[in-house]
Motif scaffolding. Structure first.
Motif, PDB file in Angstrom:
ATOM      1  N   GLY A 134       9.595  53.885  39.576  1.00  0.00           N
ATOM      2  CA  GLY A 134       9.027  53.622  38.633  1.00  0.00           C
ATOM      3  C   GLY A 134      10.153  52.045  38.175  1.00  0.00           C
ATOM      4  O   GLY A 134      10.752  51.582  38.969  1.00  0.00           O
ATOM      5  N   ASP A 135       9.254  51.247  36.964  1.00  0.00           N
ATOM      6  CA  ASP A 135      10.343  49.996  36.371  1.00  0.00           C
ATOM      7  C   ASP A 135      11.183  49.669  36.427  1.00  0.00           C
ATOM      8  O   ASP A 135      11.451  50.576  35.226  1.00  0.00           O
ATOM      9  N   HIS A 136      12.477  49.098  36.722  1.00  0.00           N
ATOM     10  CA  HIS A 136      13.833  49.898  35.928  1.00  0.00           C
ATOM     11  C   HIS A 136      14.420  48.455  35.206  1.00  0.00           C
ATOM     12  O   HIS A 136      14.080  47.360  36.892  1.00  0.00           O
ATOM     13  N   ASN A 137      15.233  48.033  35.519  1.00  0.00           N
ATOM     14  CA  ASN A 137      16.452  47.026  35.368  1.00  0.00           C
ATOM     15  C   ASN A 137      17.858  47.902  36.008  1.00  0.00           C
ATOM     16  O   ASN A 137      17.856  48.484  36.239  1.00  0.00           O
ATOM     17  N   SER A 138      18.488  46.654  35.520  1.00  0.00           N
ATOM     18  CA  SER A 138      19.962  47.141  36.735  1.00  0.00           C
ATOM     19  C   SER A 138      21.086  46.795  34.809  1.00  0.00           C
ATOM     20  O   SER A 138      22.725  46.493  36.042  1.00  0.00           O
ATOM     21  N   ARG A 139      21.419  46.995  34.067  1.00  0.00           N
ATOM     22  CA  ARG A 139      21.915  47.027  33.140  1.00  0.00           C
ATOM     23  C   ARG A 139      22.854  48.232  33.350  1.00  0.00           C
ATOM     24  O   ARG A 139      22.719  49.552  34.081  1.00  0.00           O
ATOM     25  N   GLY A 140      23.932  48.307  33.313  1.00  0.00           N
ATOM     26  CA  GLY A 140      24.664  49.467  33.231  1.00  0.00           C
ATOM     27  C   GLY A 140      25.463  49.357  34.805  1.00  0.00           C
ATOM     28  O   GLY A 140      26.229  50.264  35.738  1.00  0.00           O
ATOM     29  N   SER A 141      25.902  48.141  35.882  1.00  0.00           N
ATOM     30  CA  SER A 141      25.339  48.300  37.209  1.00  0.00           C
ATOM     31  C   SER A 141      27.212  48.058  36.911  1.00  0.00           C
ATOM     32  O   SER A 141      27.464  47.537  36.006  1.00  0.00           O
ATOM     33  N   MET A 142      28.327  48.283  38.135  1.00  0.00           N
ATOM     34  CA  MET A 142      29.464  48.456  37.956  1.00  0.00           C
ATOM     35  C   MET A 142      29.839  47.950  39.149  1.00  0.00           C
ATOM     36  O   MET A 142      29.297  48.283  40.368  1.00  0.00           O
ATOM     37  N   LEU A 143      30.904  46.335  39.225  1.00  0.00           N
ATOM     38  CA  LEU A 143      31.548  45.688  40.329  1.00  0.00           C
ATOM     39  C   LEU A 143      33.502  46.495  39.943  1.00  0.00           C
ATOM     40  O   LEU A 143      33.482  45.974  38.896  1.00  0.00           O
ATOM     41  N   PHE A 144      33.517  46.296  41.614  1.00  0.00           N
ATOM     42  CA  PHE A 144      34.839  47.082  40.786  1.00  0.00           C
ATOM     43  C   PHE A 144      36.007  46.225  42.160  1.00  0.00           C
ATOM     44  O   PHE A 144      34.973  45.726  43.311  1.00  0.00           O
ATOM     45  N   ASP A 145      37.353  45.685  42.202  1.00  0.00           N
ATOM     46  CA  ASP A 145      37.718  44.683  43.502  1.00  0.00           C
ATOM     47  C   ASP A 145      39.393  45.263  42.629  1.00  0.00           C
ATOM     48  O   ASP A 145      40.033  45.637  41.857  1.00  0.00           O
ATOM     49  N   LEU A 146      40.079  45.112  44.748  1.00  0.00           N
ATOM     50  CA  LEU A 146      41.352  45.336  44.634  1.00  0.00           C
ATOM     51  C   LEU A 146      41.905  44.040  45.194  1.00  0.00           C
ATOM     52  O   LEU A 146      41.392  44.108  46.318  1.00  0.00           O
ATOM     53  N   ASN A 147      42.709  43.791  44.754  1.00  0.00           N
ATOM     54  CA  ASN A 147      43.008  42.293  45.715  1.00  0.00           C
ATOM     55  C   ASN A 147      45.016  42.999  45.568  1.00  0.00           C
ATOM     56  O   ASN A 147      45.225  43.546  44.377  1.00  0.00           O
ATOM     57  N   TYR A 148      45.577  42.476  46.548  1.00  0.00           N
ATOM     58  CA  TYR A 148      46.758  42.367  46.677  1.00  0.00           C
ATOM     59  C   TYR A 148      47.549  40.749  48.020  1.00  0.00           C
ATOM     60  O   TYR A 148      46.758  40.701  48.195  1.00  0.00           O
ATOM     61  N   SER A 149      48.579  40.234  46.751  1.00  0.00           N
ATOM     62  CA  SER A 149      48.922  39.141  47.632  1.00  0.00           C
ATOM     63  C   SER A 149      50.225  39.315  47.568  1.00  0.00           C
ATOM     64  O   SER A 149      50.525  39.779  47.132  1.00  0.00           O
ATOM     65  N   VAL A 150      51.140  38.665  48.409  1.00  0.00           N
ATOM     66  CA  VAL A 150      52.277  38.972  49.045  1.00  0.00           C
ATOM     67  C   VAL A 150      52.561  36.887  49.792  1.00  0.00           C
ATOM     68  O   VAL A 150      51.572  36.175  50.615  1.00  0.00           O
ATOM     69  N   ASP A 151      53.558  36.642  48.950  1.00  0.00           N
ATOM     70  CA  ASP A 151      54.284  35.460  49.946  1.00  0.00           C
ATOM     71  C   ASP A 151      54.905  35.321  51.666  1.00  0.00           C
ATOM     72  O   ASP A 151      55.855  36.246  51.393  1.00  0.00           O
ATOM     73  N   LEU A 152      54.311  35.109  52.397  1.00  0.00           N
ATOM     74  CA  LEU A 152      55.126  35.006  53.424  1.00  0.00           C
ATOM     75  C   LEU A 152      55.775  33.916  53.761  1.00  0.00           C
ATOM     76  O   LEU A 152      56.948  34.402  54.778  1.00  0.00           O
ATOM     77  N   LEU A 153      55.681  32.722  53.349  1.00  0.00           N
ATOM     78  CA  LEU A 153      56.671  32.015  53.624  1.00  0.00           C
ATOM     79  C   LEU A 153      56.820  31.241  51.929  1.00  0.00           C
ATOM     80  O   LEU A 153      55.553  31.094  51.678  1.00  0.00           O
ATOM     81  N   PRO A 154      57.972  30.229  52.109  1.00  0.00           N
ATOM     82  CA  PRO A 154      57.539  29.078  51.621  1.00  0.00           C
ATOM     83  C   PRO A 154      55.780  27.949  50.499  1.00  0.00           C
ATOM     84  O   PRO A 154      55.249  27.983  51.933  1.00  0.00           O
ATOM     85  N   ALA A 155      55.299  28.664  49.742  1.00  0.00           N
ATOM     86  CA  ALA A 155      54.088  27.852  49.307  1.00  0.00           C
ATOM     87  C   ALA A 155      52.789  28.227  50.751  1.00  0.00           C
ATOM     88  O   ALA A 155      52.292  28.159  50.486  1.00  0.00           O
ATOM     89  N   THR A 156      53.532  29.745  51.034  1.00  0.00           N
ATOM     90  CA  THR A 156      52.593  30.278  51.915  1.00  0.00           C
ATOM     91  C   THR A 156      51.822  31.599  51.635  1.00  0.00           C
ATOM     92  O   THR A 156      53.457  32.654  51.491  1.00  0.00           O
ATOM     93  N   THR A 157      50.992  31.953  51.427  1.00  0.00           N
ATOM     94  CA  THR A 157      50.443  33.268  50.839  1.00  0.00           C
ATOM     95  C   THR A 157      50.058  34.195  50.870  1.00  0.00           C
ATOM     96  O   THR A 157      48.588  33.601  52.091  1.00  0.00           O
ATOM     97  N   LEU A 158      49.669  35.345  51.606  1.00  0.00           N
ATOM     98  CA  LEU A 158      47.804  36.018  52.484  1.00  0.00           C
ATOM     99  C   LEU A 158      48.139  36.836  51.032  1.00  0.00           C
ATOM    100  O   LEU A 158      48.417  37.652  49.942  1.00  0.00           O
ATOM    101  N   THR A 159      46.532  37.082  51.128  1.00  0.00           N
ATOM    102  CA  THR A 159      45.618  37.294  50.276  1.00  0.00           C
ATOM    103  C   THR A 159      44.364  38.615  50.703  1.00  0.00           C
ATOM    104  O   THR A 159      44.278  37.979  52.009  1.00  0.00           O
ATOM    105  N   LEU A 160      44.879  39.850  50.158  1.00  0.00           N
ATOM    106  CA  LEU A 160      44.006  41.240  50.614  1.00  0.00           C
ATOM    107  C   LEU A 160      42.497  40.918  49.388  1.00  0.00           C
ATOM    108  O   LEU A 160      43.563  42.030  49.135  1.00  0.00           O
ATOM    109  N   HIS A 161      41.416  41.163  49.793  1.00  0.00           N
ATOM    110  CA  HIS A 161      40.971  41.716  48.809  1.00  0.00           C
ATOM    111  C   HIS A 161      39.678  43.130  49.472  1.00  0.00           C
ATOM    112  O   HIS A 161      39.344  42.740  50.715  1.00  0.00           O
ATOM    113  N   VAL A 162      39.687  43.753  48.663  1.00  0.00           N
ATOM    114  CA  VAL A 162      38.430  44.462  49.041  1.00  0.00           C
ATOM    115  C   VAL A 162      37.490  44.929  47.657  1.00  0.00           C
ATOM    116  O   VAL A 162      38.110  45.151  46.649  1.00  0.00           O
ATOM    117  N   GLY A 163      36.191  45.694  47.755  1.00  0.00           N
ATOM    118  CA  GLY A 163      35.555  45.754  46.486  1.00  0.00           C
ATOM    119  C   GLY A 163      34.445  45.823  46.325  1.00  0.00           C
ATOM    120  O   GLY A 163      34.121  46.097  47.611  1.00  0.00           O
TER     121      GLY A 163
END
Length: 293
Positions: A197-226
């Motif tokens: 049938g004819d539908h829209n997508s109201r009620g959709s859900m988006l999920f994100d999980l992020n982690y950031s860590v400093d490897l060196l001064p002024a250098t950052t590693l970022t990990l993401h899953v969504g």
């Protein structure tokens, strides 16, 4: 292309707010305005290219008030072949509030809208299996509205977006089922999609999980899953992954990110470019340089 997914750039509540005793004593509360201009080899949203694998320019401005209120505005160049009939720009506006300890538990709530001025498409919202002909053509735009909630601990950031607009980036029967029918080798799944049938997508859900860590001064590693769960259209559900390294050097932020996606129906992320189809969900490295003001 009818349907394309979104939006890690809706992270309007991430910057850490700080106040001072001096600021509290003032009659007018203090605030910060941060502006960034970025040049990227590709504009990726939740792992999907919005610029059809071409370079993109992005302007991002954020206002953070010491009370915890945050507002943002962002403009980015996107592909007119994906966002059909549009101006070639995507606009994101957001307003939110956050509280808590930045070093421990901190939370945020907000509202946001993603606009693609002028972009819309016509597609059939029904299909007659007896005559094997499409029908009920309707126009759909790509604009989306969201509610947002964050629950974060230290460097770990979790986020959920809930779609309150009629569609999420054009995801309706015409956008999803129509795209599948047009591009899929086997029409079985597309016809099953129409059969619901004819539908829209109201009620959709988006999920994100992020982690950031400093490897060196002024250098950052970022990990993401969504992950995105599109209401009424399991075909449009997918997961995305990102690994990025950024470094502040010579007054610029230099970043290299690897993106990967796991989609249910790849034809939803294919775009007609001249006489060939181009996939926008392929694994890719993206290089970007950012200047902050």
């Amino acid at each position: 292309m009818r349907f394309m997914p979104t939006i890690s750039r809706l992270a309007l509540l991430l910057p850490v707010l700080s106040g001072s005793a001096c600021a509290i004593e003032r009659e007018v509360a203090s605030y910060n305005i941060d502006t960034e201009i970025s040049l990227k080899t590709d504009q990726r949203t939740r792992g999907i290219s919005d610029s059809l694998l071409h370079p993109a320019l992005q302007l991002h401005t954020e206002i953070a008030h010491e009370s915890g209120i945050i507002a943002l505005a962002e403009i980015v160049s996107v592909s007119k072949k994906q966002f059909v009939g549009g101006s070639g720009t995507g606009v994101t506006l957001g307003l939110g509030y956050r509280w808590g300890d930045p070093e421990a538990w901190h939370f945020g709530v907000g509202v946001a809208t993603e606009l693609f001025p002028g972009a819309k498409f016509q597609a059939p919202h029904s299909f007659d299996l007896n005559t094997f002909t499409p029908g009920d053509f309707k126009s759909t735009d790509f604009n989306s509205n969201f509610l947002l909630f964050e629950a974060n601990y230290g460097a770990i950031e979790g986020r959920m977006l809930y779609v309150v607009s009629d569609t999420y980036r054009g995801a309706d029967t015409g956008g999803v089922c129509g795209q599948m029918l047009q591009l899929a080798t086997d029409p079985t799944d597309a016809l099953a999609c129409y059969g619901r049938g004819d539908h829209n997508s109201r009620g959709s859900m988006l999920f994100d999980l992020n982690y950031s860590v400093d490897l060196l001064p002024a250098t950052t590693l970022t990990l993401h899953v969504g992950q995105q769960k599109v209401e009424n259209f399991k075909e449009a559900d997918f997961s995305d992954y990102q690994i990025g390294i950024s470094r502040a050097q010579w007054g610029f932020d230099w970043s290299l990110d690897w993106y990967s996606t796991d989609s249910n129906a790849r034809e939803l992320y294919q775009v007609q470019d001249g006489n060939r189809l181009r996939a926008t969900d392929n694994d890719a490295f993206v290089f970007s340089v950012t200047r902050s003001f």
